[in-house]
Design a protein around this motif. Sequence first.
Motif, mmCIF file in Angstrom:
data_model
loop_
_atom_site.group_PDB
_atom_site.id
_atom_site.type_symbol
_atom_site.label_atom_id
_atom_site.label_comp_id
_atom_site.label_asym_id
_atom_site.label_seq_id
_atom_site.Cartn_x
_atom_site.Cartn_y
_atom_site.Cartn_z
ATOM 1 N N SER F 90 0.798 -1.124 -0.023
ATOM 2 C CA SER F 90 -0.081 0.053 0.016
ATOM 3 C C SER F 90 1.014 1.451 -0.011
ATOM 4 O O SER F 90 0.438 2.313 -0.670
ATOM 5 N N VAL F 91 2.086 1.190 0.673
ATOM 6 C CA VAL F 91 2.921 2.677 0.566
ATOM 7 C C VAL F 91 3.405 2.609 -0.774
ATOM 8 O O VAL F 91 3.567 3.384 -1.368
ATOM 9 N N GLY F 92 3.988 1.462 -1.284
ATOM 10 C CA GLY F 92 4.427 1.677 -2.649
ATOM 11 C C GLY F 92 3.466 2.093 -3.600
ATOM 12 O O GLY F 92 4.014 2.830 -4.612
ATOM 13 N N LEU F 93 2.206 1.866 -3.525
ATOM 14 C CA LEU F 93 1.091 2.036 -4.573
ATOM 15 C C LEU F 93 0.887 3.383 -4.365
ATOM 16 O O LEU F 93 0.751 4.101 -5.333
ATOM 17 N N VAL F 94 0.630 3.978 -3.101
ATOM 18 C CA VAL F 94 0.314 5.344 -2.895
ATOM 19 C C VAL F 94 1.552 6.259 -3.394
ATOM 20 O O VAL F 94 1.133 7.237 -3.944
ATOM 21 N N VAL F 95 2.669 5.739 -2.877
ATOM 22 C CA VAL F 95 3.954 6.830 -3.272
ATOM 23 C C VAL F 95 4.172 6.630 -4.827
ATOM 24 O O VAL F 95 4.363 7.859 -5.414
ATOM 25 N N GLY F 96 4.054 5.772 -5.510
ATOM 26 C CA GLY F 96 4.401 5.373 -6.644
ATOM 27 C C GLY F 96 3.338 5.493 -7.632
ATOM 28 O O GLY F 96 3.563 5.721 -8.925
ATOM 29 N N GLY F 97 1.980 5.388 -7.321
ATOM 30 C CA GLY F 97 0.849 5.731 -8.179
ATOM 31 C C GLY F 97 0.638 4.360 -8.934
ATOM 32 O O GLY F 97 1.160 3.208 -9.075
ATOM 33 N N SER F 98 -0.599 4.584 -9.889
ATOM 34 C CA SER F 98 -1.045 3.545 -10.515
ATOM 35 C C SER F 98 -0.176 2.745 -11.481
ATOM 36 O O SER F 98 -0.446 1.488 -11.801
ATOM 37 N N ILE F 99 0.848 3.263 -11.562
ATOM 38 C CA ILE F 99 2.127 2.867 -12.641
ATOM 39 C C ILE F 99 2.575 1.676 -12.006
ATOM 40 O O ILE F 99 3.149 0.842 -12.735
ATOM 41 N N VAL F 100 2.415 1.399 -10.622
ATOM 42 C CA VAL F 100 2.967 0.309 -9.975
ATOM 43 C C VAL F 100 2.070 -0.975 -9.860
ATOM 44 O O VAL F 100 2.545 -1.991 -9.610
ATOM 45 N N ILE F 101 0.917 -0.767 -10.418
ATOM 46 C CA ILE F 101 -0.153 -2.099 -10.350
ATOM 47 C C ILE F 101 0.346 -3.129 -11.014
ATOM 48 O O ILE F 101 0.248 -4.045 -10.291
ATOM 49 N N PRO F 102 0.856 -3.027 -12.241
ATOM 50 C CA PRO F 102 1.264 -4.125 -12.939
ATOM 51 C C PRO F 102 2.412 -4.809 -12.267
ATOM 52 O O PRO F 102 2.323 -6.281 -12.092
ATOM 53 N N HIS F 103 3.152 -4.231 -11.503
ATOM 54 C CA HIS F 103 4.367 -4.678 -10.434
ATOM 55 C C HIS F 103 3.695 -5.462 -9.319
ATOM 56 O O HIS F 103 4.154 -6.513 -9.118
ATOM 57 N N LEU F 104 2.670 -4.800 -8.812
ATOM 58 C CA LEU F 104 1.986 -5.404 -7.700
ATOM 59 C C LEU F 104 1.301 -6.720 -7.731
ATOM 60 O O LEU F 104 1.347 -7.584 -7.286
ATOM 61 N N ARG F 105 0.844 -6.818 -9.334
ATOM 62 C CA ARG F 105 0.119 -8.070 -9.856
ATOM 63 C C ARG F 105 1.222 -9.090 -9.647
ATOM 64 O O ARG F 105 0.897 -10.177 -9.090
ATOM 65 N N ARG F 106 2.267 -8.864 -10.202
ATOM 66 C CA ARG F 106 3.223 -9.914 -10.218
ATOM 67 C C ARG F 106 3.996 -10.158 -8.866
ATOM 68 O O ARG F 106 4.475 -11.333 -8.565
ATOM 69 N N ALA F 107 3.951 -8.982 -8.193
ATOM 70 C CA ALA F 107 4.477 -9.402 -6.819
ATOM 71 C C ALA F 107 3.592 -10.329 -5.738
ATOM 72 O O ALA F 107 4.054 -11.172 -5.076
ATOM 73 N N VAL F 108 2.274 -10.206 -5.950
ATOM 74 C CA VAL F 108 1.520 -10.705 -5.293
ATOM 75 C C VAL F 108 1.481 -12.144 -5.828
ATOM 76 O O VAL F 108 1.244 -13.288 -5.164
ATOM 77 N N ASP F 109 1.285 -12.607 -7.123
ATOM 78 C CA ASP F 109 1.503 -13.810 -7.685
ATOM 79 C C ASP F 109 2.748 -14.549 -7.214
ATOM 80 O O ASP F 109 2.619 -15.654 -6.971
ATOM 81 N N PHE F 110 3.799 -13.741 -7.184
ATOM 82 C CA PHE F 110 5.033 -14.445 -6.579
ATOM 83 C C PHE F 110 5.043 -14.760 -5.249
ATOM 84 O O PHE F 110 5.485 -15.777 -4.908
ATOM 85 N N LEU F 111 4.442 -13.772 -4.343
ATOM 86 C CA LEU F 111 4.110 -14.319 -2.993
ATOM 87 C C LEU F 111 3.201 -15.579 -2.908
ATOM 88 O O LEU F 111 3.658 -16.366 -2.092
ATOM 89 N N ASP F 112 2.171 -15.628 -3.597
ATOM 90 C CA ASP F 112 1.245 -16.680 -3.811
ATOM 91 C C ASP F 112 2.128 -17.859 -3.983
ATOM 92 O O ASP F 112 1.890 -18.891 -3.338
ATOM 93 N N ARG F 113 2.923 -17.973 -4.983
ATOM 94 C CA ARG F 113 3.719 -19.132 -5.098
ATOM 95 C C ARG F 113 4.782 -19.385 -3.987
ATOM 96 O O ARG F 113 4.807 -20.688 -3.861
ATOM 97 N N LEU F 114 5.246 -18.294 -3.407
ATOM 98 C CA LEU F 114 6.076 -18.700 -2.408
ATOM 99 C C LEU F 114 5.471 -19.316 -1.206
ATOM 100 O O LEU F 114 5.995 -20.416 -0.505
ATOM 101 N N GLU F 115 4.106 -18.843 -0.877
ATOM 102 C CA GLU F 115 3.230 -19.319 0.088
ATOM 103 C C GLU F 115 3.024 -20.803 -0.066
ATOM 104 O O GLU F 115 2.808 -21.688 0.658
ATOM 105 N N ALA F 116 2.597 -21.237 -1.339
ATOM 106 C CA ALA F 116 2.205 -22.350 -1.840
ATOM 107 C C ALA F 116 3.424 -23.462 -1.872
ATOM 108 O O ALA F 116 3.175 -24.492 -1.357
ATOM 109 N N ASP F 117 4.459 -22.790 -2.022
ATOM 110 C CA ASP F 117 5.852 -23.963 -2.206
ATOM 111 C C ASP F 117 6.154 -24.296 -0.640
ATOM 112 O O ASP F 117 6.857 -25.054 -0.206
ATOM 113 N N GLY F 118 5.879 -23.274 0.290
ATOM 114 C CA GLY F 118 6.308 -23.300 1.537
ATOM 115 C C GLY F 118 7.842 -22.673 1.697
ATOM 116 O O GLY F 118 8.287 -22.323 0.817
ATOM 117 N N ALA F 119 7.985 -22.361 3.233
ATOM 118 C CA ALA F 119 9.271 -21.724 3.379
ATOM 119 C C ALA F 119 10.473 -22.459 2.740
ATOM 120 O O ALA F 119 11.472 -21.833 2.469
#
Lengths: 130, 130, 130, 130, 130, 130
Positions: F90-119
């Motif tokens: 949320s900090v990155g999004l508000v400071v950097g603006g909507s131009i950050v959204i495509p990177h946010l999607r990929r970040a969340v996707d990456f995080l989802d996969r990390l959580e799926a794989d386990g630590a």
Amino acid sequence: MSTEKDRVAEFTAFRHRMNERILAEDNQVVRRFFALDTQTYKAGALDVKTKEMLGLVASMVLRCDDCISYHVAQCKDVGVTREEFFEMFSVGLVVGGSIVIPHLRRAVDFLDRLEADGAASSAENCSEHA
Amino acid sequence: MSTEKDRVAEFTAFRHRMNERILAEDNQVVRRFFALDTQTYKAGALDVKTKEMLGLVASMVLRCDDCISYHVAQCKDVGVTREEFFEMFSVGLVVGGSIVIPHLRRAVDFLDRLEADGAASSAENCSEHA
Amino acid sequence: MSTEKDRVAEFTAFRHRMNERILAEDNQVVRRFFALDTQTYKAGALDVKTKEMLGLVASMVLRCDDCISYHVAQCKDVGVTREEFFEMFSVGLVVGGSIVIPHLRRAVDFLDRLEADGAASSAENCSEHA
Amino acid sequence: MSTEKDRVAEFTAFRHRMNERILAEDNQVVRRFFALDTQTYKAGALDVKTKEMLGLVASMVLRCDDCISYHVAQCKDVGVTREEFFEMFSVGLVVGGSIVIPHLRRAVDFLDRLEADGAASSAENCSEHA
Amino acid sequence: MSTEKDRVAEFTAFRHRMNERILAEDNQVVRRFFALDTQTYKAGALDVKTKEMLGLVASMVLRCDDCISYHVAQCKDVGVTREEFFEMFSVGLVVGGSIVIPHLRRAVDFLDRLEADGAASSAENCSEHA
Amino acid sequence: MSTEKDRVAEFTAFRHRMNERILAEDNQVVRRFFALDTQTYKAGALDVKTKEMLGLVASMVLRCDDCISYHVAQCKDVGVTREEFFEMFSVGLVVGGSIVIPHLRRAVDFLDRLEADGAASSAENCSEHA
């Protein structure tokens, strides 16, 4: 060319899926930001076409391919012509410099494909969130 | 406020003087770039107002105060209303994020002063090159 | 013009004073970064002149006035000619776009003053850290 | 030094005045953005100190002096120590590169003045919006 | 490795094809910009090698992979050595920061492949427009 | 999903291989920069978790997917929770603006996969250099 089409469909599905995942999360700032982003492009003192054109040129000079594709599709949907697209591209190019050229190539390629597919698929592919 | 006015006049004089110095230099690429920059905002498939608005939002998201002031003045000259200015500002703010806010403050301040001075001084101060 | 000179002297003194304050601080990463920055522009496979020119163009496209002034002075010290400066400026302008123009104006103004002062003051003003 | 103090006071007054003008405008997107910006730094899963530190480093790598000053003051108010400030600065410097150095100098200068003034004036100067 | 080669060939073909499409369009500003971009790197007060090196470092700090690949190939063609490449990379890295590292990895990978292919293929792949 | 896993493994292998190639090169500035980059995130006045969070938000606003993925994995390894991740986003999004959204999607996707794989796999995939 069918591979190209698959890539667009895949990207659109990804965007859809991730937007849903992000909005499902319990973070009010992020959700409000997404809502605000949608609200920004609604008709007001400026019409939708003008606002989408502003969004496109802003995306070009900031050099974000996904954002450019999104706004190209939105602009196409509201009737921006090829001549108008290239005038927008010229503003983006002159303000942002030659570093914008690789993004311009991909924007024109995307526009070419939208025009080849016709208006129908553009609505289908891009009716959602940036 | 007369100090403010002096600062604007000083900046305008500086811009004038430096543009002349740069164009007097025997470098064809730089001179052609300046000519191209001027050509970019001429009426074509898109009218001057739309192009100046594109230039303004591009300048906001790239966060350049001088460029913002220039395009605010140009937009004012071609009849952009205060409501339209704020809708442009909202696009620049949402696309570019809170990092744009300090530039937004200075843009609104500059617009306030242009409105206070009336249309005449805006033409006088800003009729030249970006 | 003597006010201009004072401004440069003031800025140089500020840079000196703050560099000393920063390097006096007990933070090894920051200190090593400053040392690395100095090492970067030493002669190696590329000579100092080439490296300072690379630093100048990098500073132009990233649009940092202080960095531009610093590298303009360094380039001047190692014999870069006015024609060479403008060719560098043309690269920075074409790669970075019209958003670079306000920085170009200030760079040319700074160069003009360096040339007016002669080589001596350039060495005096700018012999330190970026 | 009293001139320095005046400049800070002037800047703070300007920020205050322009925020009020902007929020008085009838543009819902801009007003909501300002509200969202405030909400972003409220305590949640992360505490205020951590969020302000994130805001500071983001401002450093994006190279916005006003934003850096704002977050430096906020961080100071919530108890960030000088050692912690320099570790944040080191992250900003290494991620963002030497182009950040001029902003680092001004950040350290601002921090020095805040420490000289004591905590009281920091609260007074910087209790408002970014 | 043959997949790698195909990817480069595909990218080169795409660049060729899109440049042709863009230049075939009836937009004078865009066409003039492309012509100016070509003119920028011609020998003048600075030789081609120096100008291509300036273009490479500018592309690195602005973090554009396509532009970096293009200028790496151009530099290779005019005889830039591996030691000189790494000194350029060091300037780009220190000015632009660790955010440049992913682009540095891809630049070195691209350079490795150019060296593996020999000078012939570099001329073949990259004789056209940025 | 196994294709996804291959892509991550491929990227990790590429990063490994290129870091080794870069560090094997005889360029002291580049090698020292890599060493400094590693040193930056060591515990000091700020703990590792805080520093990695600073690195993540800096990477978001500068919009570098590789850097974001790297710091997401590092943050995950030191125990950052999903709620904390979204507050950083949320900090990155508000400071950097909507131009950050495509990177946010990929970040969340990456995080989802990390959580799926386990630590376990997160440690395996991402224990190296940015």
